[in-house]
Write an enzyme that holds these catalytic residues in place. Structure first.
Site, PDB file in Angstrom:
ATOM      1  N   SER A  64       0.642  -1.160   0.058  1.00 51.07           N
ATOM      2  CA  SER A  64       0.019   0.119   0.174  1.00 51.07           C
ATOM      3  C   SER A  64       0.964   1.251   0.079  1.00 51.07           C
ATOM      4  O   SER A  64       0.645   2.304  -0.684  1.00 51.07           O
ATOM      5  CB  SER A  64      -0.768  -0.046   1.325  1.00 51.07           C
ATOM      6  OG  SER A  64      -1.954  -1.179   1.076  1.00 51.07           O
ATOM      7  N   ALA A 152      -4.585  -0.273  -2.716  1.00 51.01           N
ATOM      8  CA  ALA A 152      -4.102   0.215  -1.386  1.00 51.01           C
ATOM      9  C   ALA A 152      -5.052   0.185  -0.205  1.00 51.01           C
ATOM     10  O   ALA A 152      -6.115   0.779  -0.522  1.00 51.01           O
ATOM     11  CB  ALA A 152      -3.222   1.280  -1.632  1.00 51.01           C
ATOM     12  N   LYS A 153      -4.739  -0.043   1.007  1.00 57.14           N
ATOM     13  CA  LYS A 153      -5.443   0.327   1.941  1.00 57.14           C
ATOM     14  C   LYS A 153      -5.165   1.973   2.469  1.00 57.14           C
ATOM     15  O   LYS A 153      -4.353   1.762   3.390  1.00 57.14           O
ATOM     16  CB  LYS A 153      -5.129  -0.802   3.110  1.00 57.14           C
ATOM     17  CG  LYS A 153      -6.462  -0.776   4.153  1.00 57.14           C
ATOM     18  CD  LYS A 153      -6.185  -2.101   5.081  1.00 57.14           C
ATOM     19  CE  LYS A 153      -7.181  -2.076   6.113  1.00 57.14           C
ATOM     20  NZ  LYS A 153      -8.527  -1.650   5.850  1.00 57.14           N
ATOM     21  N   ALA A 154      -5.500   2.773   1.831  1.00 55.35           N
ATOM     22  CA  ALA A 154      -5.207   4.176   2.139  1.00 55.35           C
ATOM     23  C   ALA A 154      -6.378   4.909   3.045  1.00 55.35           C
ATOM     24  O   ALA A 154      -7.395   4.522   2.753  1.00 55.35           O
ATOM     25  CB  ALA A 154      -5.042   4.723   1.082  1.00 55.35           C
ATOM     26  N   TYR A 158     -11.293   5.721   3.033  1.00 58.38           N
ATOM     27  CA  TYR A 158     -12.244   5.587   3.996  1.00 58.38           C
ATOM     28  C   TYR A 158     -13.241   6.551   3.970  1.00 58.38           C
ATOM     29  O   TYR A 158     -14.147   6.442   4.884  1.00 58.38           O
ATOM     30  CB  TYR A 158     -11.635   5.111   5.154  1.00 58.38           C
ATOM     31  CG  TYR A 158     -10.960   3.551   4.976  1.00 58.38           C
ATOM     32  CD1 TYR A 158     -11.927   2.390   5.689  1.00 58.38           C
ATOM     33  CD2 TYR A 158      -9.831   3.075   4.341  1.00 58.38           C
ATOM     34  CE1 TYR A 158     -11.266   1.218   5.068  1.00 58.38           C
ATOM     35  CE2 TYR A 158      -9.511   2.081   3.984  1.00 58.38           C
ATOM     36  CZ  TYR A 158     -10.517   0.867   4.170  1.00 58.38           C
ATOM     37  OH  TYR A 158      -9.930  -0.243   3.963  1.00 58.38           O
TER      38      TYR A 158
END
Ligand code: PMP
Length: 295
Positions: A64, A152-154, A158
């Site tokens: 990420s 990507a866990k950006a 969220y």
């Protein structure tokens, strides 16, 4: 509360008290959502405390960061070691683990030279509870993969998730199900989605979703138990013909869905493939054999 005066977290190579840890109000992450994170769980297993798929989660964190152009100089092994140390210092065994990579003060829109990394842990129940869920089709789409690095866990992604969950709750549902920009089903705000039809599981392919580590685990369980699972794009209308469905994610684990847009699935959850997977997943995270799980 996520911490008390006694809680320890890992911050930039040191173990410090959460209550004393500080950050800068001019962090690029705070202003622009430009940071990356992970969500991991530790379990008290028959073989001691185990961080489930720690390597996979930290490899995803590194990926990420790299996709986002955020420099991060740790290995997955170093981060795993630090995680076990935080858990031990906090005397926690069943815990949620939140590594967060956040950027230094920088008000311009350029990638940073320096970043911070923290690993916090706290006790957290199943994110979506343990009751079957009433889900709506969200009016929010998942972010366009041509606008974001969707794999990507950006942090900033969220905002989309918060909008979707808030809308779902305002409409009286437990959670939303988001479509992609083409109108195909994508995923929940914080979990991947599967449905069952005529003994086969279906889930959206990679491309417009966060490739969940739990999703991958479900695919592995299916291979192990000889359950047929197909990755394909599908429209929400198909769900109204489905037999059952579930969300899966590290925080939510495996949780069944009772209805979509108030239309209930006709198969009782206990008889669904999802219920079998839920049981197998529980065994797996607890380091127990799930070969007894009858299909
Ligand atoms: N999709 C989204 C948008 C998520 O936030 C999550 C939770 N990380 C998932 C799927 C599931 O991912 P994982 O199984 O790796 O927790």
């Amino acid at each position: 509360m996520y911490y008390t005066n006694d809680t320890t977290l890992f911050l930039n190579g040191k173990f410090v008290k959460a209550a004393d840890a500080k950050t800068d109000l001019f962090s690029q992450t705070l202003h622009y959502g430009y940071g990356v994170f992970e969500g991991i769980r530790a379990y008290q297993t028959v073989n001691g405390v185990k961080v489930f798929k720690s390597h996979e989660h930290y490899e995803r964190l590194l990926r990420s960061a790299s996709l986002m152009g955020i420099p991060l100089h740790y290995t997955a092994e170093e981060l795993t070691q630090a995680t076990y140390e935080v858990l031990a210092r906090n005397n926690q065994s069943n815990a949620y683990i939140r590594p967060l990579v956040f950027c230094s003060p920088n008000m311009s829109l350029t990638s940073p030279n320096e970043v911070s990394l923290m690993i916090a842990t706290w006790e957290w129940g199943k994110y979506l509870g343990d009751q079957l869920l009433n889900v709506c089709i969200s009016s929010f789409q998942r972010p366009n993969p041509k606008s974001f690095k969707i794999e990507a866990k950006a942090c900033g992604h969220y905002v989309n998730s918060i909008l979707a969950t808030t809308e779902a709750k305002q409409r009286g549902f437990d959670e939303g199900l988001l479509l992609d920009i083409e109108g195909f089903v994508a995923e929940g705000p914080g979990a991947n989605f599967f449905y069952e039809k005529d003994g086969v599981l279906y889930t959206p392919p990679k491309g417009n979703i966060l490739p969940g580590i739990t999703r991958q685990t479900v695919l592995e369980i299916c291979a192990e138990l000889d359950l047929k699972v197909v990755e394909k794009l599908f429209k929400p209308e198909e769900l109204f013909e489905a037999d059952s469905a579930f969300f899966c994610g590290t925080a939510a684990e495996v949780i069944g869905i009772d209805s979509i847009e108030r239309q209930k699935f006709n198969k009782p959850w206990k008889e669904s493939i999802g219920a079998t997977i839920q049981e197998a997943y529980r065994c797996l995270v607890l380091d127990k054999s799930y070969s007894y799980v009858i299909v």
